[in-house]
Design a protein around this motif. Structure first.
Motif, PDB file in Angstrom:
ATOM      1  N   ASN A 101       0.824  -1.207   0.000  1.00  0.00           N
ATOM      2  CA  ASN A 101       0.000   0.000   0.000  1.00  0.00           C
ATOM      3  C   ASN A 101       0.863   1.264   0.000  1.00  0.00           C
ATOM      4  O   ASN A 101       0.584   2.219  -0.725  1.00  0.00           O
ATOM      5  CB  ASN A 101      -0.929  -0.005   1.214  1.00  0.00           C
ATOM      6  CG  ASN A 101      -2.093  -0.952   1.059  1.00  0.00           C
ATOM      7  OD1 ASN A 101      -3.153  -0.580   0.602  1.00  0.00           O
ATOM      8  ND2 ASN A 101      -1.903  -2.215   1.435  1.00  0.00           N
ATOM      9  N   VAL A 105       1.069   4.480  -2.824  1.00  0.00           N
ATOM     10  CA  VAL A 105       0.916   5.881  -2.409  1.00  0.00           C
ATOM     11  C   VAL A 105       2.160   6.679  -2.799  1.00  0.00           C
ATOM     12  O   VAL A 105       2.062   7.815  -3.298  1.00  0.00           O
ATOM     13  CB  VAL A 105       0.667   5.968  -0.892  1.00  0.00           C
ATOM     14  CG1 VAL A 105       0.687   7.422  -0.421  1.00  0.00           C
ATOM     15  CG2 VAL A 105      -0.664   5.333  -0.524  1.00  0.00           C
ATOM     16  N   SER A 161     -11.004  12.985   3.740  1.00  0.00           N
ATOM     17  CA  SER A 161     -10.419  11.702   4.138  1.00  0.00           C
ATOM     18  C   SER A 161     -10.881  11.286   5.527  1.00  0.00           C
ATOM     19  O   SER A 161     -10.865  10.114   5.873  1.00  0.00           O
ATOM     20  CB  SER A 161      -8.885  11.778   4.085  1.00  0.00           C
ATOM     21  OG  SER A 161      -8.364  12.593   5.121  1.00  0.00           O
ATOM     22  N   ARG A 166      -9.099   7.215   3.267  1.00  0.00           N
ATOM     23  CA  ARG A 166      -7.997   7.650   2.402  1.00  0.00           C
ATOM     24  C   ARG A 166      -8.176   7.160   0.963  1.00  0.00           C
ATOM     25  O   ARG A 166      -7.929   7.890   0.012  1.00  0.00           O
ATOM     26  CB  ARG A 166      -6.664   7.117   2.930  1.00  0.00           C
ATOM     27  CG  ARG A 166      -6.479   7.121   4.426  1.00  0.00           C
ATOM     28  CD  ARG A 166      -6.308   8.492   5.011  1.00  0.00           C
ATOM     29  NE  ARG A 166      -5.857   8.425   6.392  1.00  0.00           N
ATOM     30  CZ  ARG A 166      -5.937   9.414   7.259  1.00  0.00           C
ATOM     31  NH1 ARG A 166      -6.454  10.566   6.888  1.00  0.00           N
ATOM     32  NH2 ARG A 166      -5.500   9.278   8.496  1.00  0.00           N
ATOM     33  N   LYS A 167      -8.611   5.902   0.799  1.00  0.00           N
ATOM     34  CA  LYS A 167      -8.582   5.258  -0.520  1.00  0.00           C
ATOM     35  C   LYS A 167      -9.401   6.011  -1.555  1.00  0.00           C
ATOM     36  O   LYS A 167      -8.891   6.359  -2.635  1.00  0.00           O
ATOM     37  CB  LYS A 167      -9.088   3.821  -0.391  1.00  0.00           C
ATOM     38  CG  LYS A 167      -9.233   3.103  -1.730  1.00  0.00           C
ATOM     39  CD  LYS A 167      -9.702   1.678  -1.551  1.00  0.00           C
ATOM     40  CE  LYS A 167      -9.893   1.001  -2.905  1.00  0.00           C
ATOM     41  NZ  LYS A 167     -10.237  -0.423  -2.771  1.00  0.00           N
ATOM     42  N   SER A 207      -2.844  12.756  -2.565  1.00  0.00           N
ATOM     43  CA  SER A 207      -1.881  11.799  -2.005  1.00  0.00           C
ATOM     44  C   SER A 207      -0.691  12.485  -1.349  1.00  0.00           C
ATOM     45  O   SER A 207      -0.056  11.911  -0.457  1.00  0.00           O
ATOM     46  CB  SER A 207      -1.390  10.846  -3.093  1.00  0.00           C
ATOM     47  OG  SER A 207      -0.872  11.558  -4.187  1.00  0.00           O
ATOM     48  N   VAL A 214      -1.606   8.110   5.824  1.00  0.00           N
ATOM     49  CA  VAL A 214      -1.462   6.672   5.591  1.00  0.00           C
ATOM     50  C   VAL A 214      -0.300   6.127   6.417  1.00  0.00           C
ATOM     51  O   VAL A 214      -0.390   5.044   7.009  1.00  0.00           O
ATOM     52  CB  VAL A 214      -1.247   6.379   4.091  1.00  0.00           C
ATOM     53  CG1 VAL A 214      -0.900   4.906   3.870  1.00  0.00           C
ATOM     54  CG2 VAL A 214      -2.497   6.740   3.300  1.00  0.00           C
ATOM     55  N   ASP A 217      -1.373   5.759   9.864  1.00  0.00           N
ATOM     56  CA  ASP A 217      -2.390   4.714   9.988  1.00  0.00           C
ATOM     57  C   ASP A 217      -1.793   3.324  10.145  1.00  0.00           C
ATOM     58  O   ASP A 217      -2.335   2.480  10.856  1.00  0.00           O
ATOM     59  CB  ASP A 217      -3.296   4.695   8.741  1.00  0.00           C
ATOM     60  CG  ASP A 217      -4.212   5.899   8.657  1.00  0.00           C
ATOM     61  OD1 ASP A 217      -4.419   6.560   9.687  1.00  0.00           O
ATOM     62  OD2 ASP A 217      -4.718   6.170   7.552  1.00  0.00           O
ATOM     63  N   GLU A 279      -8.197   0.360   2.301  1.00  0.00           N
ATOM     64  CA  GLU A 279      -8.448   1.493   3.190  1.00  0.00           C
ATOM     65  C   GLU A 279      -7.573   1.350   4.436  1.00  0.00           C
ATOM     66  O   GLU A 279      -7.442   0.270   5.005  1.00  0.00           O
ATOM     67  CB  GLU A 279      -9.914   1.536   3.588  1.00  0.00           C
ATOM     68  CG  GLU A 279     -10.274   2.696   4.506  1.00  0.00           C
ATOM     69  CD  GLU A 279      -9.891   4.036   3.896  1.00  0.00           C
ATOM     70  OE1 GLU A 279      -9.051   4.723   4.487  1.00  0.00           O
ATOM     71  OE2 GLU A 279     -10.424   4.377   2.816  1.00  0.00           O
ATOM     72  N   THR A 280      -6.946   2.455   4.864  1.00  0.00           N
ATOM     73  CA  THR A 280      -6.070   2.428   6.032  1.00  0.00           C
ATOM     74  C   THR A 280      -6.611   3.227   7.204  1.00  0.00           C
ATOM     75  O   THR A 280      -6.135   3.070   8.326  1.00  0.00           O
ATOM     76  CB  THR A 280      -4.679   2.983   5.671  1.00  0.00           C
ATOM     77  OG1 THR A 280      -4.802   4.366   5.316  1.00  0.00           O
ATOM     78  CG2 THR A 280      -4.063   2.216   4.509  1.00  0.00           C
ATOM     79  N   ASN A 281      -7.582   4.079   6.970  1.00  0.00           N
ATOM     80  CA  ASN A 281      -8.097   4.948   8.027  1.00  0.00           C
ATOM     81  C   ASN A 281      -9.004   4.158   8.967  1.00  0.00           C
ATOM     82  O   ASN A 281     -10.055   3.658   8.552  1.00  0.00           O
ATOM     83  CB  ASN A 281      -8.853   6.115   7.395  1.00  0.00           C
ATOM     84  CG  ASN A 281      -9.356   7.105   8.413  1.00  0.00           C
ATOM     85  OD1 ASN A 281     -10.538   7.168   8.682  1.00  0.00           O
ATOM     86  ND2 ASN A 281      -8.463   7.885   9.002  1.00  0.00           N
TER      87      ASN A 281
END
Length: 544
Positions: A101, A105, A161, A166-167, A207, A214, A217, A279-281
């Motif tokens: 990931n 980014v 976001s 984020r995604k 980004s 990210v 996260d 998704e990281t959030n």
């Protein structure tokens, strides 16, 4: 309270609650409460789940510190992680999963700065086609894209976001970036071109700032140095590689192909984000999980455990997201002055980027394509800085922690600023007098090396410091957006002064003046934060 990224309270967490938020621990208004896994009652879980239970603080006032890791409690209608080791929690992903990931980014963060300078060597072709002779307008055609980087994350990407994760924010931003490059590629006038260029930077740069979120996260504190090094590759190498590609494209197939290439890259980035990035959030993940559980269990009252702390409407979340970077600039000296430090460094880089092509074509009579290759001097400085500072920053922090009796201080990350505050002024003076004295072209190229090394020595430590300090509060994206606003505004408009300055003082004395200003301001800020940074951070914590 702001929607924040949760902080794990195990031994590898970013900051212990007592350190990160002394106000919360000392508060008399907090009431401890147990959140147990899967909603078991105390009689069933007292033995089996004793180690999985965590103690959280439910404040009556808005929370001013890190949010503990929330666990699922079906009895209370809260959906969180199933355990502290839940693999759905981005902090618990495997390193391979994290770096896949992070790599995507970082690639997006490379394309956007590349787009800021890809067009620089082809300005003369646009001037000839549109019959534009004003040098300020021609410089603006390059730098206006960067001004969008300053304000887009502040007013759109950072707050969105928070709401949607984020995604999808980065995916939509990349798509908008591609769309506005269509306008640039087929523009039939200067006004249309500048408008599309600005909007492409404003709406397409998510980004660059959300990427900092990210990192906070998915990476723990001890992993952030390496992650920030990879993240910094794009903003540093993109502006260098851009003119190399753009020079040959403009010379061989025309300047419009610069933007057709960016259109292709923007569409590719949107597709790869949609299909390959997770998704990281944490708040967004838990909201999606709560939505699934409401359907599976037929319990419409279930909500995310993080939303239990944050009962605000989307409009309130959006407004709070806009106001947080501004509030950080106004209340946290670290964010303000370190942002100004990066603003000085980046404005000097863009002075190089917007004037070097003209120097080599007009004074040294190189072709447009060859002139673009000479930006490699800056690139070698970046790579050397990344290999040196990026590989030693974490080791330096560990060494200084051992010397400090095992007490780790985030300000240890700022020691490389002592190097950058000298190298950047040296590079400016070297560049100016090499051009004015008509030295060999290699002397001009060599002057870019200390600038590149100095930029890495400032950007990487400052970025990692802001993420480490404000990430546990869920403010990594906001702190990055605040610093980004200052540095990109300076990078967009400060180079517009350079042609007039060099016209009146020539390159030698003009660059000497800029070098002295950089030495005075950067050295004073570096020494202040290395010496008194901890006291300033504790005296002015984030209170949002």
């Amino acid at each position: 309270m702001a929607t924040t990224t949760p902080v794990s309270l195990d031994r590898s967490s970013s900051l212990p609650l007592s350190v990160a938020n002394p106000d919360l621990v000392a508060s008399k208004e907090t009431v401890p409460e147990k959140l147990s896994v899967n909603g078991s009652d105390s009689s069933d879980s007292s033995a089996a789940n004793k180690e999985s239970d965590i103690e959280v603080q439910i404040p009556k006032a808005p929370l001013r510190g890190p949010v503990p890791t929330p666990l699922t409690n079906l009895d209370k209608g809260l959906i969180g992680w199933e355990s502290l080791d839940d693999p759905e929690n981005p902090m618990n992903w495997t390193l391979k999963h994290k770096w896949r990931n992070m790599g995507i980014v970082a690639f997006s963060c490379f394309i956007l700065p590349l787009a800021s300078t890809l067009f620089a060597p082809g300005v003369s072709y646009v001037a000839a086609e549109f019959h534009e002779t004003n040098s300020t307008i021609l410089s603006l055609m390059v730098s206006i894209f960067v001004s969008g980087f300053a304000w887009g994350p502040l007013f759109f990407h950072a707050p969105l976001s928070e709401l949607y994760g984020r995604k999808y924010v980065i995916t939509c931003s990349n798509l908008l970036f591609a769309m506005f490059n269509i306008g640039c590629a087929w523009a039939n006038g200067v006004n249309t071109f500048i408008a599309c260029r600005f909007l492409g930077g404003l709406l397409g740069c998510a980004s660059l700032v959300v990427g900092g979120g990210v990192i906070s996260d998915i990476f723990r504190r001890e992993e952030m140095g390496a992650a920030s090094s990879v993240f910094a590759l794009g903003p540093l190498l993109g502006p260098v590689i851009g003119p190399i590609i753009g020079g040959f494209l403009a010379e061989r197939v025309g300047w419009r192909w610069n933007f057709r290439l960016l259109l292709i890259l923007g569409c590719f980035m949107s597709a790869i984000f949609f299909f390959a990035v997770d998704e990281t959030n944490a708040p967004a993940i838990l909201r999606q999980k709560a939505y699934r559980k409401r359907k599976e269990l037929g319990r419409p009252e279930l909500i995310s455990a993080l939303d239990e702390f944050n009962k605000r409407s989307p409009a309130q979340v959006f407004w709070h997201g806009i106001s947080r970077p501004i509030a950080l600039l106004c209340t946290c000296p670290a964010v303000l002055f370190l942002g100004l430090y990066m603003a000085i460094a980046f404005s000097y880089m863009y002075i190089f980027l917007t004037t070097v092509a003209g120097v080599f074509t007009d004074i040294y009579h190189f072709s447009t394509g060859i002139a673009g290759l000479l930006y490699l001097g800056l690139g070698t400085g970046f790579l050397s800085g990344l290999l040196t500072v990026g590989s030693t920053n974490d080791k330096l922090v560990r060494h200084l922690t051992e010397r400090n009796n095992g007490v780790r201080i985030p300000e240890f990350r700022l020691r490389p600023l002592l190097l950058s505050c000298i190298l950047i002024p040296v590079a400016m003076v070297w560049y100016g007098w090499a051009v004015q004295r008509r030295a060999h072209w290699f002397a001009v190229v060599a002057s870019m090396f200390p600038l590149g090394f100095g930029l890495v020595s400032s950007l990487l430590p400052i970025q990692t410091y802001l993420i480490e300090v404000y990430g546990p509060y869920g403010l990594a994206a906001s702190a990055t957006a605040a610093g980004n606003c200052l540095r990109m505004t300076a990078a967009a408009f400060f180079p517009l002064v350079a042609p007039t300055l060099f016209h009146h003082l020539d390159y030698g004395w003009g660059s000497t003046l800029l070098g002295l200003l950089a030495l005075l301001m950067c050295a004073s800020m570096a020494l202040t934060f290395i010496t008194f940074g901890q006291k300033l951070r504790e005296r002015f914590p984030p209170k949002l």
